[in-house]
Design a protein around this motif. Sequence first.
Motif, short mmCIF file in Angstrom:
data_model
loop_
_atom_site.label_atom_id
_atom_site.label_comp_id
_atom_site.label_asym_id
_atom_site.label_seq_id
_atom_site.Cartn_x
_atom_site.Cartn_y
_atom_site.Cartn_z
N GLU A 74 -3.35 6.12 -21.24
CA GLU A 74 -3.21 7.16 -20.21
C GLU A 74 -2.47 6.60 -19.00
O GLU A 74 -1.65 7.28 -18.40
N LEU A 75 -2.78 5.37 -18.64
CA LEU A 75 -2.13 4.74 -17.48
C LEU A 75 -0.66 4.47 -17.76
O LEU A 75 0.17 4.55 -16.86
N ARG A 76 -0.32 4.13 -18.99
CA ARG A 76 1.07 3.81 -19.34
C ARG A 76 1.99 5.03 -19.20
O ARG A 76 3.20 4.88 -19.08
N LEU A 77 1.42 6.22 -19.20
CA LEU A 77 2.21 7.44 -19.05
C LEU A 77 2.59 7.69 -17.59
O LEU A 77 3.48 8.49 -17.31
N LEU A 78 1.91 7.00 -16.67
CA LEU A 78 2.18 7.20 -15.25
C LEU A 78 3.35 6.35 -14.79
O LEU A 78 3.63 5.29 -15.34
N GLY A 79 4.02 6.80 -13.73
CA GLY A 79 5.11 6.04 -13.13
C GLY A 79 4.57 4.98 -12.19
O GLY A 79 3.37 4.93 -11.89
N ALA A 80 5.45 4.14 -11.67
CA ALA A 80 5.07 3.03 -10.80
C ALA A 80 4.38 3.54 -9.53
O ALA A 80 3.36 2.99 -9.10
N ASP A 81 4.92 4.61 -8.93
CA ASP A 81 4.32 5.15 -7.71
C ASP A 81 2.93 5.72 -7.97
O ASP A 81 2.01 5.54 -7.17
N GLU A 82 2.78 6.40 -9.11
CA GLU A 82 1.49 6.97 -9.47
C GLU A 82 0.46 5.87 -9.73
O GLU A 82 -0.70 6.00 -9.36
N LEU A 83 0.90 4.78 -10.36
CA LEU A 83 0.00 3.65 -10.63
C LEU A 83 -0.45 3.00 -9.32
O LEU A 83 -1.62 2.66 -9.16
N THR A 84 0.47 2.86 -8.38
CA THR A 84 0.14 2.28 -7.08
C THR A 84 -0.87 3.17 -6.36
O THR A 84 -1.84 2.67 -5.77
N GLU A 85 -0.65 4.47 -6.43
CA GLU A 85 -1.59 5.41 -5.80
C GLU A 85 -2.95 5.34 -6.47
O GLU A 85 -3.99 5.34 -5.81
N LYS A 86 -2.96 5.30 -7.80
CA LYS A 86 -4.21 5.22 -8.56
C LYS A 86 -4.97 3.94 -8.21
O LYS A 86 -6.19 3.96 -8.02
N LEU A 87 -4.25 2.83 -8.07
CA LEU A 87 -4.87 1.57 -7.71
C LEU A 87 -5.52 1.67 -6.32
O LEU A 87 -6.65 1.20 -6.12
N GLY A 88 -4.82 2.28 -5.39
CA GLY A 88 -5.38 2.48 -4.05
C GLY A 88 -6.64 3.32 -4.07
O GLY A 88 -7.63 3.01 -3.39
N GLN A 89 -6.63 4.38 -4.88
CA GLN A 89 -7.81 5.25 -5.00
C GLN A 89 -8.98 4.48 -5.60
O GLN A 89 -10.12 4.62 -5.14
N LEU A 90 -8.69 3.68 -6.63
CA LEU A 90 -9.76 2.91 -7.28
C LEU A 90 -10.35 1.88 -6.32
O LEU A 90 -11.57 1.71 -6.26
N LYS A 91 -9.50 1.20 -5.56
CA LYS A 91 -9.99 0.20 -4.61
C LYS A 91 -10.83 0.85 -3.51
O LYS A 91 -11.86 0.31 -3.10
N LYS A 92 -10.40 2.03 -3.05
CA LYS A 92 -11.16 2.76 -2.04
C LYS A 92 -12.52 3.18 -2.61
O LYS A 92 -13.55 3.04 -1.95
N SER A 93 -12.51 3.66 -3.84
CA SER A 93 -13.74 4.08 -4.49
C SER A 93 -14.68 2.89 -4.68
O SER A 93 -15.90 3.00 -4.48
#
Length: 94
Positions: A35-54
């Motif tokens: 599922e993550l491999r389908l995301l672009g670089a910007d989306e992955l960076t955003e997802k990483l930020g969300q996960l770290k905040k969580s």
Amino acid sequence: GIAGEICHAPVFPQDSVSHKIREAHGSLIMAKAEELRLLGADELTEKLGQLKKSLMQHRFQAKTGKLETKSVIKIIKHDIARTLTVMNEKKNQK
């Protein structure tokens, strides 16, 4: 099962704590690298930020005694590692 026995159960069965946590957190916590491999670089960076905040929020809840399920921290850490792995795969493909 009994210690030493090989368990052939699915990694995330429908009734598992992990599955329930993933459902509760919706799109924030992802189960699979595909599922993550389908995301672009910007989306992955955003997802990483969300996960770290969580992760930070859940650690705070754990310290204040308000976290119901401590395993959620472990799951978020695994998802952070999974996200970083996919980001490195994409970076090394260039």
